[in-house]
Design a protein around this motif. Structure first.
Motif, PDB file in Angstrom:
ATOM      1  N   ASP A  84       0.847  -1.184   0.000  1.00 35.61           N
ATOM      2  CA  ASP A  84       0.000   0.000   0.000  1.00 35.61           C
ATOM      3  C   ASP A  84       0.891   1.247   0.000  1.00 35.61           C
ATOM      4  O   ASP A  84       1.657   1.464   0.933  1.00 35.61           O
ATOM      5  CB  ASP A  84      -0.880  -0.069   1.260  1.00 35.61           C
ATOM      6  N   HIS A  87       0.867   3.315   3.209  1.00 37.76           N
ATOM      7  CA  HIS A  87       1.277   2.707   4.479  1.00 37.76           C
ATOM      8  C   HIS A  87       2.687   3.147   4.880  1.00 37.76           C
ATOM      9  O   HIS A  87       3.670   2.823   4.207  1.00 37.76           O
ATOM     10  CB  HIS A  87       1.207   1.181   4.362  1.00 37.76           C
ATOM     11  N   SER A 116      -3.793  -2.695  -3.483  1.00 39.31           N
ATOM     12  CA  SER A 116      -3.731  -2.209  -2.098  1.00 39.31           C
ATOM     13  C   SER A 116      -3.820  -0.690  -2.047  1.00 39.31           C
ATOM     14  O   SER A 116      -4.502  -0.125  -1.191  1.00 39.31           O
ATOM     15  CB  SER A 116      -2.431  -2.653  -1.430  1.00 39.31           C
ATOM     16  N   ARG A 120      -6.868   1.611  -0.398  1.00 39.33           N
ATOM     17  CA  ARG A 120      -6.573   2.603   0.650  1.00 39.33           C
ATOM     18  C   ARG A 120      -7.000   3.995   0.207  1.00 39.33           C
ATOM     19  O   ARG A 120      -7.546   4.764   0.988  1.00 39.33           O
ATOM     20  CB  ARG A 120      -5.097   2.582   1.003  1.00 39.33           C
TER      21      ARG A 120
END
Length: 176
Positions: A84, A87, A116, A120
């Motif tokens: 992600d 992240h 991912s 998100r």
């Protein structure tokens, strides 16, 4: 709606070697088309680079952007260690600082980093345009790369629980 073009993991190690992504040349050509249009429209281009302790080790030849990818010194860069791109990175704050509220997403490793990041982004409230022919991956022993890409195009376009949606659009039909 202020938009940014997010280019995920278009790196040398994913385009060469024993298991290169499928259709790398076509995918990169579509991404280059979009990045040229984005820059001409003064839309930010953000290059995300994955790093790990293997072929994508920071500053290694494999970590570098793919040779055919057109990048400029004005493009923003984000380094990530997880699939992600939000992240433990500065991506979200970078977008907020630039007042970006919509993303056009393309890149490599469809079922990992692209998927991912799109999920998100939706969870954070960013409507997403996923470039239908601007992401790719490798065969995984169960599905061929083209099947993985098609599956994720269909799945991500049908997510509705976030309040914003992902639309899937061919590169030639995207304008900034």
């Amino acid at each position: 709606m202020p938009t940014a073009l997010l280019i995920i993991d278009v790196q040398q190690a994913l385009c060469t070697g024993p298991t290169p992504v499928a259709e790398a040349d076509r995918t990169i050509a579509n991404i280059n088309l979009l990045s040229q249009q984005a820059r001409a429209a003064r839309v930010p281009v953000i290059l995300v680079q994955h790093e790990d302790s293997g072929a994508l080790r920071h500053d290694s030849p494999g970590w570098q952007l793919a040779q055919r990818l057109e990048a400029t010194s004005q493009d923003a860069r984000v380094r990530k260690r997880g699939s992600d791109a939000f992240h433990h990175t500065e991506l979200h704050s970078m977008l907020k600082m630039r007042h970006i509220s919509r993303l056009v997403v393309c890149g490599m490793q469809t079922e990992f980093c692209v998927e991912s990041t799109v999920r998100r982004a939706l969870a954070l409230g960013y409507p997403v345009t996923l470039v239908e022919d601007g992401h790719t991956t490798i065969d995984n022993g169960v599905l061929q790369a083209a099947q993985i890409v098609a599956h994720h195009n269909a799945t991500l376009a049908n997510l509705g629980a976030y309040g914003v949606r992902a639309t899937v659009t061919p590169a030639r039909d995207i304008s900034f």
